[in-house]
Design a protein around this motif. Structure first.
Motif, PDB file in Angstrom:
ATOM      1  N   HIS A 130      -4.772   1.271   8.216  1.00 44.12           N
ATOM      2  CA  HIS A 130      -5.151   0.968   6.826  1.00 44.12           C
ATOM      3  C   HIS A 130      -6.581   0.440   6.757  1.00 44.12           C
ATOM      4  CE1 HIS A 130      -4.640  -0.401   2.627  1.00 44.12           C
ATOM      5  NE2 HIS A 130      -5.573  -1.247   3.007  1.00 44.12           N
TER       6      HIS A 130
ATOM      7  N   CYS B  22       0.834  -1.210   0.000  1.00 46.79           N
ATOM      8  CA  CYS B  22       0.000   0.000   0.000  1.00 46.79           C
ATOM      9  C   CYS B  22       0.868   1.259   0.000  1.00 46.79           C
ATOM     10  CB  CYS B  22      -0.934  -0.001   1.204  1.00 46.79           C
ATOM     11  SG  CYS B  22      -1.869   1.531   1.338  1.00 46.79           S
TER      12      CYS B  22
ATOM     13  N   PHE C 122       0.050   4.413   0.481  1.00 44.87           N
ATOM     14  CA  PHE C 122      -0.162   5.383   1.557  1.00 44.87           C
ATOM     15  C   PHE C 122       0.304   4.834   2.909  1.00 44.87           C
ATOM     16  CE2 PHE C 122      -3.621   7.996  -0.859  1.00 44.87           C
ATOM     17  CZ  PHE C 122      -2.650   8.430  -1.753  1.00 44.87           C
ATOM     18  N   CYS C 123       0.282   3.518   3.115  1.00 43.70           N
ATOM     19  CA  CYS C 123       0.922   2.964   4.318  1.00 43.70           C
ATOM     20  C   CYS C 123       2.408   3.314   4.311  1.00 43.70           C
ATOM     21  CB  CYS C 123       0.749   1.451   4.383  1.00 43.70           C
ATOM     22  SG  CYS C 123      -0.882   0.900   4.948  1.00 43.70           S
TER      23      CYS C 123
ATOM     24  N   HIS D 255      -6.307   2.975   0.163  1.00 43.68           N
ATOM     25  CA  HIS D 255      -6.099   3.330   1.575  1.00 43.68           C
ATOM     26  C   HIS D 255      -6.878   4.629   1.725  1.00 43.68           C
ATOM     27  CE1 HIS D 255      -3.178   3.874   5.208  1.00 43.68           C
ATOM     28  NE2 HIS D 255      -4.063   4.872   5.257  1.00 43.68           N
TER      29      HIS D 255
HETATM   30 ZN    ZN Z   1      -2.505   1.439   3.518  1.00 40.67          ZN
END
Ligand code: ZN
Ligand code: AMP
Length: 119
Positions: free
Chosen positions: A51, A9, A11-12, A103
């Motif tokens: 998340h 991910c 954005f993680c 996300h």
């Molecule tokens: Zn994420």
């Protein structure tokens, strides 16, 4: 477990700092950073550190964090000076609505005229 970081991910990875971003605000539960392809003079994304794929699943599982995301959207608008002129908070939800990163993120858009209805 629900809310755990996902390995693939984007954005993680921004939340952990593994991928750089122009971060404008951070709280215990959220990170706000400038969109890499801005659609307005102010275009900031607010994400929870946890998340969840979209706003609906975040709100169902962790409503307090969903509220934090909304509060931060307003703080970002104030910090960028677009609160008085008006701004828009958008959660694209599902590929059919243009969601490309799964996300949850609030788009905060401002600093120009914003048409209604949106495209
Ligand atoms: Zn994420
Ligand atoms: P959405 O289409 O609603 O899922 O929004 C995803 C947004 O993430 C788009 O507006 C992209 O321009 C933005 N985006 C993609 N990669 C990055 C990145 N590395 N840093 C900041 N914003 C990004």
């Amino acid at each position: 477990m629900a809310g755990e970081p996902q390995e693939d991910c984007l954005f993680c990875k921004i939340v952990t700092g593994d991928i750089p971003a122009t971060v404008v605000r951070e709280t215990e539960t959220t990170v706000a950073f400038r969109d890499i392809n801005p659609q307005a003079p102010t275009h900031v994304l607010v994400v929870p550190r946890v998340h969840y794929p979209d706003a609906a699943s975040l709100a169902a599982a962790e409503p307090a964090v969903a509220a934090d995301v909304l509060r931060e959207a307003a703080e970002v608008a104030a910090q960028d000076g677009v609160d008085a002129s008006g701004f828009r908070v958008v959660f694209n939800t599902g590929a059919g609505a243009g969601q490309t990163v799964f996300h949850v993120h609030a788009h905060v858009l401002g600093g120009r005229g914003l048409q209604w209805p949106p495209g």
